[in-house]
Design a protein around this motif. Structure first.
Motif, PDB file in Angstrom:
ATOM      1  N   ALA A   1     -32.378 -48.602 -12.695  1.00 46.38           N
ATOM      2  CA  ALA A   1     -31.829 -48.368 -14.025  1.00 46.38           C
ATOM      3  C   ALA A   1     -30.918 -47.142 -14.037  1.00 46.38           C
ATOM      4  CB  ALA A   1     -32.956 -48.206 -15.039  1.00 46.38           C
ATOM      5  N   VAL A   2     -31.333 -46.093 -13.346  1.00 48.48           N
ATOM      6  CA  VAL A   2     -30.503 -44.884 -13.276  1.00 48.48           C
ATOM      7  C   VAL A   2     -29.212 -45.181 -12.517  1.00 48.48           C
ATOM      8  CG1 VAL A   2     -30.386 -42.558 -12.293  1.00 48.48           C
ATOM      9  CG2 VAL A   2     -32.417 -43.279 -13.537  1.00 48.48           C
TER      10      VAL A   2
ATOM     11  N   VAL B   1     -33.518 -55.268 -22.732  1.00 46.57           N
ATOM     12  CA  VAL B   1     -32.698 -54.751 -23.829  1.00 46.57           C
ATOM     13  C   VAL B   1     -31.440 -54.089 -23.273  1.00 46.57           C
ATOM     14  CG1 VAL B   1     -32.616 -53.087 -25.735  1.00 46.57           C
ATOM     15  CG2 VAL B   1     -34.657 -54.483 -25.385  1.00 46.57           C
ATOM     16  N   PHE B   2     -31.623 -53.226 -22.265  1.00 46.57           N
ATOM     17  CA  PHE B   2     -30.471 -52.571 -21.658  1.00 46.57           C
ATOM     18  C   PHE B   2     -29.570 -53.594 -20.977  1.00 46.57           C
ATOM     19  CE2 PHE B   2     -32.989 -48.684 -22.053  1.00 46.57           C
ATOM     20  CZ  PHE B   2     -32.013 -47.793 -22.468  1.00 46.57           C
ATOM     21  N   ALA B   3     -30.152 -54.580 -20.331  1.00 46.47           N
ATOM     22  CA  ALA B   3     -29.355 -55.616 -19.672  1.00 46.47           C
ATOM     23  C   ALA B   3     -28.504 -56.365 -20.695  1.00 46.47           C
ATOM     24  CB  ALA B   3     -30.260 -56.586 -18.915  1.00 46.47           C
ATOM     25  N   THR B   4     -29.075 -56.653 -21.848  1.00 45.68           N
ATOM     26  CA  THR B   4     -28.332 -57.352 -22.898  1.00 45.68           C
ATOM     27  C   THR B   4     -27.187 -56.499 -23.420  1.00 45.68           C
ATOM     28  OG1 THR B   4     -30.341 -58.533 -23.540  1.00 45.68           O
ATOM     29  CG2 THR B   4     -28.540 -58.473 -25.156  1.00 45.68           C
ATOM     30  N   VAL B   5     -27.463 -55.237 -23.689  1.00 48.69           N
ATOM     31  CA  VAL B   5     -26.427 -54.336 -24.212  1.00 48.69           C
ATOM     32  C   VAL B   5     -25.301 -54.154 -23.189  1.00 48.69           C
ATOM     33  CG1 VAL B   5     -25.965 -51.960 -24.946  1.00 48.69           C
ATOM     34  CG2 VAL B   5     -27.980 -53.160 -25.798  1.00 48.69           C
TER      35      VAL B   5
ATOM     36  N   TYR C   1     -34.019 -42.907 -22.781  1.00 44.56           N
ATOM     37  CA  TYR C   1     -34.832 -44.094 -22.981  1.00 44.56           C
ATOM     38  C   TYR C   1     -34.890 -45.024 -21.763  1.00 44.56           C
ATOM     39  CZ  TYR C   1     -34.237 -42.386 -27.683  1.00 44.56           C
ATOM     40  OH  TYR C   1     -34.194 -41.576 -28.784  1.00 44.56           O
ATOM     41  N   ILE C   2     -34.116 -44.709 -20.749  1.00 44.58           N
ATOM     42  CA  ILE C   2     -34.041 -45.601 -19.591  1.00 44.58           C
ATOM     43  C   ILE C   2     -35.381 -45.738 -18.890  1.00 44.58           C
ATOM     44  CG2 ILE C   2     -33.068 -45.897 -17.281  1.00 44.58           C
ATOM     45  CD1 ILE C   2     -30.485 -44.816 -18.341  1.00 44.58           C
ATOM     46  N   SER C   3     -35.973 -44.628 -18.524  1.00 47.11           N
ATOM     47  CA  SER C   3     -37.222 -44.725 -17.751  1.00 47.11           C
ATOM     48  C   SER C   3     -38.415 -45.096 -18.610  1.00 47.11           C
ATOM     49  CB  SER C   3     -37.476 -43.398 -17.009  1.00 47.11           C
ATOM     50  OG  SER C   3     -37.683 -42.364 -17.952  1.00 47.11           O
TER      51      SER C   3
END
Length: 141
Positions: free
Chosen positions: A7-8, A71-75, A136-138
């Protein structure tokens, strides 16, 4: 590789081209856009930015999916879609202004400057949103 490190890495992949564009694009505020080579250089910078953001967005989406952060993947996927889909429209508008300037329209450089400002503003908003999401990533996994 742990999901958090994926993610980072995805975030860095996205932030690098956005940061570069943020630093490089204001230099064009110091020159007149009625000079054809300058306007073409601005066009090339925007074109490259859209292409790089599309590719970085796809890579980032895959990385966030592998990290299990839907959620992050969608954004980020939406960001990639915006870059890929918006490129054609934005570049067409820029090309229209370049052609209008070549045809003698004295207002074309002013409209080109507005496009420049709007592109910088959109990038700044997206960059700020990504930077604000870092904490919010981790914790999203």
């Amino acid at each position: 590789m742990t999901p958090d490190s994926l993610a980072v890495a995805a975030m860095i992949i996205l932030l690098f081209p956005m940061g570069y564009f943020t630093l490089a694009s204001p230099a064009f505020l110091l020159v007149k856009l009625d000079v054809r080579p300058v306007a073409l250089l601005l066009r090339g910078m925007f074109n490259a930015h859209f292409l790089v953001m599309g590719a970085a967005g796809i890579i980032g989406t895959v990385a966030f999916l592998l990290a299990g952060q839907l959620v992050f993947a969608t954004v980020v996927g939406l960001l990639a879609a915006l870059a890929i889909g918006g490129r054609r429209r934005f570049m067409a508008r820029m090309d229209n202004q370049l052609s209008a300037g070549d045809a003698g329209d004295t207002e074309a450089p002013r409209r080109l400057r507005r496009l420049h400002w709007s592109g910088m503003l959109c990038n700044a908003v997206l960059l700020a949103a990504l930077l604000a999401s870092i904490p919010y990533i981790s914790t999203a996994a």
